[in-house]
Write an enzyme that holds these catalytic residues in place. Sequence first.
Site, PDB file in Angstrom:
ATOM      1  N   LYS A  13       0.838  -1.220   0.000  1.00 44.66           N
ATOM      2  CA  LYS A  13       0.000   0.000   0.000  1.00 44.66           C
ATOM      3  C   LYS A  13       0.865   1.260   0.000  1.00 44.66           C
ATOM      4  CE  LYS A  13      -2.195  -1.177   3.824  1.00 44.66           C
ATOM      5  NZ  LYS A  13      -1.478  -2.459   4.075  1.00 44.66           N
ATOM      6  N   ARG A  87     -10.156   0.419   8.255  1.00 42.79           N
ATOM      7  CA  ARG A  87      -9.678  -0.934   8.495  1.00 42.79           C
ATOM      8  C   ARG A  87     -10.720  -1.788   9.208  1.00 42.79           C
ATOM      9  NH1 ARG A  87      -3.827  -0.137   8.655  1.00 42.79           N
ATOM     10  NH2 ARG A  87      -2.766  -2.082   9.086  1.00 42.79           N
ATOM     11  N   ARG A 126      11.624  -5.791   4.582  1.00 46.20           N
ATOM     12  CA  ARG A 126      11.353  -4.347   4.460  1.00 46.20           C
ATOM     13  C   ARG A 126      12.341  -3.526   5.294  1.00 46.20           C
ATOM     14  NH1 ARG A 126       5.547  -1.985   5.445  1.00 46.20           N
ATOM     15  NH2 ARG A 126       5.635  -3.323   7.282  1.00 46.20           N
ATOM     16  N   ARG A 159      11.078  -2.014  10.862  1.00 46.35           N
ATOM     17  CA  ARG A 159       9.983  -1.634  11.760  1.00 46.35           C
ATOM     18  C   ARG A 159       9.841  -2.666  12.870  1.00 46.35           C
ATOM     19  NH1 ARG A 159       4.768   0.057   8.250  1.00 46.35           N
ATOM     20  NH2 ARG A 159       3.750  -1.303   9.740  1.00 46.35           N
ATOM     21  N   ARG A 170      -0.807  -9.509  12.922  1.00 44.96           N
ATOM     22  CA  ARG A 170      -1.342  -8.478  12.009  1.00 44.96           C
ATOM     23  C   ARG A 170      -2.145  -9.135  10.878  1.00 44.96           C
ATOM     24  NH1 ARG A 170       3.934  -5.331  10.571  1.00 44.96           N
ATOM     25  NH2 ARG A 170       2.606  -4.134   9.179  1.00 44.96           N
TER      26      ARG A 170
HETATM   27  P1  AP5 Z   1       4.808  -1.688   1.854  1.00 42.81           P
HETATM   28  O1  AP5 Z   1       4.497  -0.804   0.695  1.00 42.81           O
HETATM   29  O2  AP5 Z   1       5.543  -1.106   3.001  1.00 42.81           O
HETATM   30  O3  AP5 Z   1       3.457  -2.427   2.322  1.00 42.81           O
HETATM   31  P2  AP5 Z   1       2.193  -1.854   3.129  1.00 42.81           P
HETATM   32  O4  AP5 Z   1       0.993  -2.523   2.541  1.00 42.81           O
HETATM   33  O5  AP5 Z   1       2.211  -0.365   3.159  1.00 42.81           O
HETATM   34  O6  AP5 Z   1       2.515  -2.486   4.535  1.00 42.81           O
HETATM   35  P3  AP5 Z   1       2.349  -1.940   6.014  1.00 42.81           P
HETATM   36  O7  AP5 Z   1       3.056  -2.934   6.891  1.00 42.81           O
HETATM   37  O8  AP5 Z   1       2.773  -0.503   6.138  1.00 42.81           O
HETATM   38  O9  AP5 Z   1       0.830  -2.060   6.199  1.00 42.81           O
HETATM   39  P4  AP5 Z   1       0.083  -2.211   7.496  1.00 42.81           P
HETATM   40  O10 AP5 Z   1      -1.270  -1.986   6.961  1.00 42.81           O
HETATM   41  O11 AP5 Z   1       0.255  -3.433   8.298  1.00 42.81           O
HETATM   42  O12 AP5 Z   1       0.756  -1.136   8.452  1.00 42.81           O
HETATM   43  P5  AP5 Z   1       0.289   0.288   8.919  1.00 42.81           P
HETATM   44  O13 AP5 Z   1       1.494   1.125   8.980  1.00 42.81           O
HETATM   45  O14 AP5 Z   1      -0.893   0.770   8.130  1.00 42.81           O
HETATM   46  O15 AP5 Z   1       5.601  -2.978   1.282  1.00 42.81           O
HETATM   47  C1  AP5 Z   1       6.085  -3.984   2.148  1.00 42.81           C
HETATM   48  C2  AP5 Z   1       7.493  -4.459   1.656  1.00 42.81           C
HETATM   49  O16 AP5 Z   1       7.358  -5.129   0.401  1.00 42.81           O
HETATM   50  C3  AP5 Z   1       8.473  -3.315   1.409  1.00 42.81           C
HETATM   51  O17 AP5 Z   1       9.760  -3.759   1.735  1.00 42.81           O
HETATM   52  C4  AP5 Z   1       8.380  -3.051  -0.097  1.00 42.81           C
HETATM   53  O18 AP5 Z   1       9.596  -2.531  -0.607  1.00 42.81           O
HETATM   54  C5  AP5 Z   1       8.087  -4.446  -0.636  1.00 42.81           C
HETATM   55  N1  AP5 Z   1       7.199  -4.447  -1.793  1.00 42.81           N
HETATM   56  C6  AP5 Z   1       6.091  -3.660  -1.975  1.00 42.81           C
HETATM   57  N2  AP5 Z   1       5.459  -3.995  -3.121  1.00 42.81           N
HETATM   58  C7  AP5 Z   1       6.183  -5.016  -3.669  1.00 42.81           C
HETATM   59  C8  AP5 Z   1       6.028  -5.822  -4.847  1.00 42.81           C
HETATM   60  N3  AP5 Z   1       4.982  -5.654  -5.676  1.00 42.81           N
HETATM   61  N4  AP5 Z   1       6.930  -6.804  -5.084  1.00 42.81           N
HETATM   62  C9  AP5 Z   1       7.948  -7.013  -4.228  1.00 42.81           C
HETATM   63  N5  AP5 Z   1       8.169  -6.298  -3.091  1.00 42.81           N
HETATM   64  C10 AP5 Z   1       7.291  -5.310  -2.818  1.00 42.81           C
HETATM   65  O19 AP5 Z   1      -0.271   0.001  10.394  1.00 42.81           O
HETATM   66  C11 AP5 Z   1       0.582  -0.331  11.471  1.00 42.81           C
HETATM   67  C12 AP5 Z   1      -0.256  -0.506  12.731  1.00 42.81           C
HETATM   68  O20 AP5 Z   1      -0.943   0.737  13.061  1.00 42.81           O
HETATM   69  C13 AP5 Z   1      -1.392  -1.538  12.644  1.00 42.81           C
HETATM   70  O21 AP5 Z   1      -0.933  -2.855  12.912  1.00 42.81           O
HETATM   71  C14 AP5 Z   1      -2.377  -1.019  13.706  1.00 42.81           C
HETATM   72  O22 AP5 Z   1      -1.959  -1.361  14.992  1.00 42.81           O
HETATM   73  C15 AP5 Z   1      -2.260   0.497  13.560  1.00 42.81           C
HETATM   74  N6  AP5 Z   1      -3.235   1.060  12.613  1.00 42.81           N
HETATM   75  C16 AP5 Z   1      -2.960   1.679  11.423  1.00 42.81           C
HETATM   76  N7  AP5 Z   1      -4.104   2.055  10.814  1.00 42.81           N
HETATM   77  C17 AP5 Z   1      -5.123   1.672  11.627  1.00 42.81           C
HETATM   78  C18 AP5 Z   1      -6.539   1.748  11.516  1.00 42.81           C
HETATM   79  N8  AP5 Z   1      -7.148   2.305  10.449  1.00 42.81           N
HETATM   80  N9  AP5 Z   1      -7.287   1.218  12.512  1.00 42.81           N
HETATM   81  C19 AP5 Z   1      -6.709   0.658  13.597  1.00 42.81           C
HETATM   82  N10 AP5 Z   1      -5.361   0.541  13.755  1.00 42.81           N
HETATM   83  C20 AP5 Z   1      -4.574   1.041  12.779  1.00 42.81           C
END
Ligand code: AP5
Length: 217
Positions: A13, A87, A126, A159, A170
Amino acid sequence: MRIVLLGAPGAGKGTQCKRIVGKYGLIHLSSGDILRQERTAGTNLGKKAQGYMDAGALVPDKIIVEMMAGAINKISDSGFVLDGFPRTVNQAVELDKSLASAGQKINAVLNLEINDQLIVRRMAGRRSCQACGAVYHIENLKPKVEGICDNDGSKLVQRPDDNPEVVANRLKTYHQQTEPVVAYYKNNNTVYDIDANKSADEVTAAIFENLDALVSV
Ligand code: AP5
């Protein structure tokens, strides 16, 4: 254009949002990035969120809805892409209500579909820049110099919630609480399913194809 980008943790994402905002001139609002900034700044919100994030659980809806409504209000007349929010179905309903009260709505939902085994590999490799938030992968999306951000020369870090135990939680949380959001949007909006198992460039091309068609209507 107001877009929601859905997908499991590690689906790509954040990576795709940075490319979408570059092409379409939208603002990127990531709930995860905002929470991490609050934690770094040591705010009350950051302190409240910390335990949930470290355990791989969702931060309660009330906190998140208030935080994201505030962020969206600040950019009310601009187009945006939401990353990591909504979410839960409750968050999606509250977002729709809040946009409707300003005469607005979500124009498109992009749903990144990926298998769980690939997610585990992506999270393990990552690396992120603490200064500018750029995201790399030790095999798939390498920086020019190992461990160093291409943009600003800062050190790349892993991270804390990318350790295998938290990643498993997660993923469980995603399947239980966030997958129903896809069904919610399929009943109410245009949803584009994107195969996120492919390379980052192939995923970007599929997203741009759909958004270009939307913009030209
Ligand atoms: P990356 O682009 O970083 O993936 P992402 O989908 O953004 O992953 P996140 O871990 O950031 O998502 P998340 O939803 O768990 O975390 P968030 O920060 O929102 O890509 C991942 C890796 O793969 C990278 O190394 C990249 O280079 C590589 N890659 C990408 N695309 C690729 C491809 N096509 N091919 C190969 N490699 C690739 O949330 C963190 C925490 O915050 C949650 O656990 C929760 O506790 C809280 N939180 C956040 N939002 C909410 C909400 N709305 N409600 C409640 N709690 C929340």
